[in-house]
Design a protein around this motif. Structure first.
Motif, mmCIF file in Angstrom:
data_model
loop_
_atom_site.group_PDB
_atom_site.id
_atom_site.type_symbol
_atom_site.label_atom_id
_atom_site.label_comp_id
_atom_site.label_asym_id
_atom_site.label_seq_id
_atom_site.Cartn_x
_atom_site.Cartn_y
_atom_site.Cartn_z
ATOM 1 N N UNK A 126 0.866 -1.320 0.052
ATOM 2 C CA UNK A 126 0.137 0.049 0.044
ATOM 3 C C UNK A 126 0.938 1.180 -0.088
ATOM 4 N N UNK A 127 0.130 2.549 -0.214
ATOM 5 C CA UNK A 127 0.937 3.774 0.028
ATOM 6 C C UNK A 127 0.775 4.411 1.290
ATOM 7 N N UNK A 128 0.166 3.747 2.096
ATOM 8 C CA UNK A 128 -0.205 4.430 3.634
ATOM 9 C C UNK A 128 1.059 4.006 4.422
ATOM 10 N N UNK A 129 1.217 5.207 5.310
ATOM 11 C CA UNK A 129 2.053 5.183 6.462
ATOM 12 C C UNK A 129 1.569 5.371 7.610
ATOM 13 N N UNK A 130 1.781 4.440 8.545
ATOM 14 C CA UNK A 130 0.971 4.689 9.835
ATOM 15 C C UNK A 130 2.093 5.098 10.907
ATOM 16 N N UNK A 131 1.987 6.384 11.389
ATOM 17 C CA UNK A 131 2.714 6.884 12.188
ATOM 18 C C UNK A 131 2.226 6.828 13.685
ATOM 19 N N UNK A 132 3.232 6.593 14.603
ATOM 20 C CA UNK A 132 2.941 6.100 15.921
ATOM 21 C C UNK A 132 3.734 7.513 16.956
ATOM 22 N N UNK A 133 3.289 7.425 17.982
ATOM 23 C CA UNK A 133 3.995 8.296 19.074
ATOM 24 C C UNK A 133 5.143 7.430 19.594
ATOM 25 N N UNK A 134 5.904 8.065 20.313
ATOM 26 C CA UNK A 134 6.815 7.160 21.274
ATOM 27 C C UNK A 134 6.125 6.261 22.232
ATOM 28 N N UNK A 135 4.728 6.387 22.497
ATOM 29 C CA UNK A 135 4.377 5.738 23.471
ATOM 30 C C UNK A 135 3.281 4.616 22.767
ATOM 31 N N UNK A 136 3.721 4.142 21.367
ATOM 32 C CA UNK A 136 2.974 3.282 20.681
ATOM 33 C C UNK A 136 1.655 3.677 20.289
#
Length: 361
Positions: A126-136
């Motif tokens: 896919x084209x998608x990028x899932x970003x997370x915080x440092x707390x996951x």
């Protein structure tokens, strides 16, 4: 009402597929690959990657992924890629490594190859990028301008990965048939901001059928660490078909709930596909599926080891309070929570989460 179907430029799967890496890169005109690899497999897989790159290996920069797909990590990796003069980004590893490589592709504007080393979810295509915080917790979802230029799936590598990751991929793939039905039925746009073509639901249905038919036999291949036909078919379903299905048909409740589940201690530590598998049970309860259907699906969950309750996801505490929190965060943050053909509000969602947990505990 425009319809759109998208996919990677090329998908290659099979035993020993890593040997094709250099030829595929050279065909694209690449001369200085920038390879981002999961820290845990860097030492193990780097020799095979360099052999696969062939003549390009001498001008390849190989770096380790820090462990979480955050904005800061993408900035760090993008700076290293620019310094190396990279003309091709290669992401090698699990979902967060792959998403970080996609983030670098967005920043640098270079072609990207994806080389998954586990079949834990359908992010490779896919084209998608899932970003997370440092707390996951899920932070945001970005999109590359195009799908990957190549997805290279070496099943000799995937079959040796831990079983839990493979089971997670099964959970992620199972939901696509039902999420596609809800998204298409509610006339929501897919991830190309268009309506789903007929092919999208057909792919989602095929994905479900293959997983139900072959996943249990494929698990035996994982335990033997030797790929067979059932393993190859299941990997194709969990990576290729599942990825094409979600991006071209859309998502619904099952994936929406990952927003809430990833923000609650305990369930936040579960793998993406494990969260989706629980989310699917909540969605199907809201759809009013028959008792016989649910009993059959729950028996499949039991046989392959998918979680059926918040406890199985790792949550410890008051389930009613957790259900309210998960529903609230999901309702506030999930962009596809409205892709549903049945009446729904935050309270009804919370009640379904709690009922799903209690009936399967």
């Amino acid at each position: 009402m425009l319809k759109t179907f998208g996919s990677p430029h090329q998908y290659v799967q099979g035993p020993g597929a890593l040997a094709q890496l250099g030829a595929c890169a050279a065909a694209l005109g690449a001369r200085r690959p920038f390879v981002i690899v999961d820290t845990g497999i860097l030492n193990v897989l780097q020799p095979a990657l360099m052999r696969g790159l062939g003549d390009l290996a001498a001008d390849t920069t190989c770096v380790a992924f820090a462990g979480e797909c955050t904005r800061a990590e993408i900035e760090r990796l993008s700076g290293l890629a620019a310094t190396a003069g990279a003309d091709l980004i290669v992401g090698v590893g699990g979902g967060k490594t792959i998403d970080s490589a996609k983030g670098v592709r967005i920043q640098c504007g270079k072609p990207i190859f994806i080389v998954p080393t586990i079949a834990s979810n359908d992010s490779p295509t896919s084209r998608l990028v899932v970003l997370y915080t440092q707390e996951h917790a899920v932070d945001a979802v970005l999109r590359m301008p195009t799908n990957p230029d190549l997805v290279l799936v070496d099943t000799d590598v995937l079959v040796k990965a831990p079983e839990r990751f493979f089971v997670s991929g099964i959970g992620d793939a199972l939901s696509k048939k039902f999420e596609a039905e809800q998204c298409i039925g509610s006339r929501r746009n897919n991830f190309y901001d268009a309506q789903a073509p007929l092919l999208a639901q057909a792919v989602a249905n095929l994905c479900y059928d293959i997983v139900r038919q072959d996943a249990e036999s494929a698990l035996n291949a994982v335990r033997r660490k030797q790929a067979d036909d059932a393993f190859e078919r299941t990997v194709e379903a969990t990576i290729l078909l599942s990825g094409l299905a979600f991006e071209n048909a859309g998502l619904s409740i099952s994936h929406s709930l990952t927003r809430g589940l990833s923000a609650v201690p305990g369930s936040a530590g579960a793998l993406h596909g494990e969260q989706v598998a629980f989310g699917l049970l909540v969605q199907l309860l809201l759809e009013g599926k028959s008792a016989d259907f649910m009993a059959d699906l729950l028996a499949f969950y039991e046989r392959v080891g998918l979680p059926r309750s918040l406890t199985a996801l790792g949550f410890q505490g008051d389930p009613a309070e957790a259900a309210d929190t998960i529903a609230r965060i999901t309702w506030e943050r999930a962009p596809y929570i409205g892709a549903f053909t049945f009446p729904l509000d935050q309270g009804r969602l919370a009640a379904a989460i709690l009922e799903t947990h209690q009936s399967n505990s």
